[in-house]
Design a protein around this motif. Sequence first.
Motif, short mmCIF file in Angstrom:
data_model
loop_
_atom_site.label_atom_id
_atom_site.label_comp_id
_atom_site.label_asym_id
_atom_site.label_seq_id
_atom_site.Cartn_x
_atom_site.Cartn_y
_atom_site.Cartn_z
N ARG A 41 1.92 7.84 -3.43
CA ARG A 41 1.19 9.10 -3.66
C ARG A 41 0.93 9.73 -2.30
O ARG A 41 0.24 9.17 -1.46
CB ARG A 41 -0.13 8.83 -4.38
CG ARG A 41 -0.96 10.09 -4.62
CD ARG A 41 -2.10 9.84 -5.58
NE ARG A 41 -3.04 8.85 -5.08
CZ ARG A 41 -4.07 9.14 -4.26
NH1 ARG A 41 -4.27 10.37 -3.83
NH2 ARG A 41 -4.90 8.19 -3.88
N GLY A 78 1.42 3.80 -4.93
CA GLY A 78 1.06 4.03 -6.32
C GLY A 78 1.57 2.92 -7.22
O GLY A 78 0.89 2.50 -8.16
N TYR A 137 4.26 12.78 -5.38
CA TYR A 137 4.75 11.39 -5.40
C TYR A 137 6.15 11.35 -4.81
O TYR A 137 6.92 12.31 -4.92
CB TYR A 137 4.77 10.83 -6.83
CG TYR A 137 3.39 10.55 -7.38
CD1 TYR A 137 2.80 9.30 -7.24
CD2 TYR A 137 2.68 11.55 -8.05
CE1 TYR A 137 1.53 9.04 -7.74
CE2 TYR A 137 1.41 11.31 -8.56
CZ TYR A 137 0.84 10.05 -8.40
OH TYR A 137 -0.42 9.81 -8.89
#
Length: 372
Positions: A41, A78, A137
């Motif tokens: 992220r 993430g 992302y």
Amino acid sequence: MAATSDLPTHHRALVLETIEEGFSVKKVPTPQPGPGSAIVRILEAGVISYHREIYNGERGYEFPKPIVGGLSAIGRIGAVGPDAVVLEPGQLVWVDCVIHARDNPDSLFLTAIHEGMDAGSKKLSSDVWRDGAFAEYMKVPLENCFRLDENRLCQELGYSVRELMYMLYMLVPFGGLRDIRLEPGETVVVCPATGGFGGAGVQVAVSMGARVIAMGRNEKELARLKEHVKKGTPGANIETVKMTGDHETDASTLQAFGTIDAVIDLTPPFAAQSKHLKSAIRALRRGGRCSMMGYVEDVINWNVMAMNQTLKGKLMYEREDIVLFVKMLERGLFPRGKDLVDPKVFKMDECKEALDAAAEWTGIGRTVMIEP
């Protein structure tokens, strides 16, 4: 491993469909982790001074399209693939842009900047690691994620994540200086020193314990550079030299400083005809070393042979350089706050403004980033 359901199905990204159309913010499918990869992220995505020239076609760099732009970044893990043994969700990481083929490290490319020079790099840049960090992302090779000690850096030393993004500029000259084995106490010429990478090179060389002679044409920027370094690193040994454009004059000016052990050149393409590197090499001691990271032409002469000098080309840096740089950063060997960097931050829908700002906001301590 974080469940992939923790990731959103879609996210926002800056997509370049064609050079003519430019970037637009789009909703795109969020990548999923697999073996050898992590989903990061993005917190801050770096914008370099010539990003605008790359994405408007001026530099003629080849890269696949459509593409999510970007380069290196700072973010949080993430999710990771099943073979990750150290990286885990939530960790703060440096996401590096230099991607090597795992079965041929000589095949490499720069994420979303250039497809590389051989069939292997072109395959990876198009089919596997296509998109950059101008997004919420990003899918990244595990080996391109470098853990940052957030408690040490952000709590104990007081860095903000934005300030840490200055690694984007500092890592490049650090790789060149390490490649020619710059030692504490040696004297190094940084030329030209008034641009983004050159200015960062001065800060890095000083932090490595070297005496620095900074060359540049802009006297006002040279003065700012010297003041910036002295403020952030009291006791720093730094001199400045204004380039005249005359090879002999500039060489004599450098020689007046005494023994010069090393040179690092970071010349941009538009200054390829400049004579400053020839002057710096002329001033090198016998057995001196030069890291050539820029675009200067016509530097070889009899003096290199007669003085047993070493000229080494260097593209970016190696993985071990990043590891060592992070250790230096975590040990507090670099200045903090505005004594290190003064960042400008933009949102994704301000992409044009970010690219324009990066082209102008250059020199030591200046960096631009896009914040998703």
